[in-house]
Design a protein around this motif. Sequence first.
Motif, PDB file in Angstrom:
ATOM      1  N   THR A 224      -2.044  -2.742  -9.801  1.00 45.78           N
ATOM      2  CA  THR A 224      -2.231  -1.545 -10.149  1.00 45.78           C
ATOM      3  C   THR A 224      -2.462  -1.859 -11.955  1.00 45.78           C
TER       4      THR A 224
ATOM      5  N   LYS B 264     -11.297  -3.702  -1.881  1.00 46.92           N
ATOM      6  CA  LYS B 264     -11.166  -2.349  -1.366  1.00 46.92           C
ATOM      7  C   LYS B 264     -10.057  -2.316  -0.197  1.00 46.92           C
TER       8      LYS B 264
ATOM      9  N   ARG C 282       0.859  -1.207   0.044  1.00 47.16           N
ATOM     10  CA  ARG C 282       0.234   0.200   0.114  1.00 47.16           C
ATOM     11  C   ARG C 282       0.835   1.444   0.030  1.00 47.16           C
TER      12      ARG C 282
ATOM     13  N   ARG D 258      -5.776  -1.943 -12.770  1.00 42.45           N
ATOM     14  CA  ARG D 258      -6.453  -0.498 -12.667  1.00 42.45           C
ATOM     15  C   ARG D 258      -5.829   0.392 -14.047  1.00 42.45           C
TER      16      ARG D 258
ATOM     17  N   ASP E 156       0.313   4.023  -3.022  1.00 44.86           N
ATOM     18  CA  ASP E 156       0.047   5.226  -2.571  1.00 44.86           C
ATOM     19  C   ASP E 156       1.119   6.195  -3.058  1.00 44.86           C
TER      20      ASP E 156
ATOM     21  N   SER F  12      -4.210   1.442  -4.404  1.00 51.80           N
ATOM     22  CA  SER F  12      -4.539   3.055  -4.608  1.00 51.80           C
ATOM     23  C   SER F  12      -5.516   3.202  -5.719  1.00 51.80           C
ATOM     24  N   LYS F  13      -6.385   4.055  -5.531  1.00 50.86           N
ATOM     25  CA  LYS F  13      -7.263   4.469  -6.798  1.00 50.86           C
ATOM     26  C   LYS F  13      -6.641   5.626  -7.769  1.00 50.86           C
ATOM     27  N   ARG F  14      -5.452   6.454  -7.077  1.00 52.37           N
ATOM     28  CA  ARG F  14      -5.131   7.226  -7.609  1.00 52.37           C
ATOM     29  C   ARG F  14      -4.216   6.911  -9.156  1.00 52.37           C
TER      30      ARG F  14
ATOM     31  N   GLU G   8     -13.929  -7.523  -8.917  1.00 51.68           N
ATOM     32  CA  GLU G   8     -13.483  -5.987  -8.705  1.00 51.68           C
ATOM     33  C   GLU G   8     -12.396  -6.186  -7.740  1.00 51.68           C
TER      34      GLU G   8
END
Length: 446
Positions: free
Chosen positions: A127, A208, A73, A130, A77, A212-214, A205
């Motif tokens: 990643t 959660k 994480r 995503r 991040d 990182s969603k960024r 999915e």
Amino acid sequence: MPLLVVGISVLVLLLLMTRLKLNGFAALLLVAVGVALVRGIPVAEIPEVLSEGIGGQIGDTMLTIGLGAMVGRVMGDSGAAQRIADRLLAAFGPRWVQVAMVVAAMLIGVTMFYEVAFVIIVPVAFTLVRVTGANLLWVGLPMSIALSTMHSFLPPHPGPTAVAATFDASSGLTLFYGLFIAVPAGALIALLWPRLPFVRRMNPELPKGLVSKRVFEADEMPGMGWSLFVALFPVVLIAGAAVADMVWAGSDSPVLHTVEFIGSAPIALLLTLLLSMWVFGPRIGRSLGEVADSCKSAASAMAMILLVIGAGGAFKQVLIDGGISDYIKAATDGWDISPLLLAWLIAAILRIALGSATVAVVTASGVVLPLLAGSGAHPEMMVLAVSCGSIAFSHVNDPGFWMFKEYFNLSVIDAIKARTTYTTTLAVLGLGGVLAMEGVLDALSL
């Protein structure tokens, strides 16, 4: 009949979780208590057996998974995981991303435990999913299959190493021969399984809290050098300790003990976490508070995963204490078949019944050890036969099954479809490879 108890307990567990939608942690504990009662474990001892199973499993995995999730994480991040993912995409291209995951998993997984390697590589897989928009299993399943193969087939992983000692086999030769079986079998299944229709229909999915969603711009991410250095830091420490242990086996040198300490999975990951907190914290302008928030998010996301894995350990323990392994050992005594095939069969049966690969390999090796001397079979091939059998039929009594299910956000049925089938196919391919390799060695010795 003990095996009937195992079969019914698995069916009850599936019913509780699929039809009644009961939480996996509670369902596993309920079934574990039921099995303990049926198998005659005294009522007063059941809580202790459950605690032993949970404690043993969590003790083995909590530090590894917890620290690995925090490192992942922090890297996610800060943009480090995306930097590595972007470089993999640039090197292999989106079309060959699965090959990239297989190559990385096999190189790292040769010396690292499945759980340790998994938590190190999975942030990169998340990643990639995503960034590319690919199916999670399309990217993650090849990684898991490659790691499973390396962990189950080859020394210096615990199961093969323990069996090699039992059969007085050379760990180096076992690793050498095993690579000729593990690499092609693992690569074949890793690239084939995500393409199967029943797997392609699954589209879970991302879990959660673990990714990182960024999406970072190029100038916002740490350099590739630092990103790769932190990612490979625990690999180097753990691999170095494994190599040192193989080269100086039996030595009482303080230097070796120090190397083994630093290279143990929890210490290596703890050192990696401390390194990542500086490299991806103050060094790039992120405060220690932001880094601590990343660690906190990872720890929160891991809570239920660890509970379910622990409950899986409780289920496994009542099966062991209920005498299932002793029953199988007695039932297979005197079977008149090839020792290689017998070793594989006993390990596979124990794996189905107990879920524990370690118990499966240790028990199976003890059963077939008396047959080795007069059989003419090479001890290294016996090691590989037992190891291949122990990977088969991973299902609900295997704590690793629950780790796979939770990380890939699958239902129990989908996890069985994906993991149980690939582990069983790997075991069968491994047996074929062992028999073929034994034939080659016999031919060369003529």
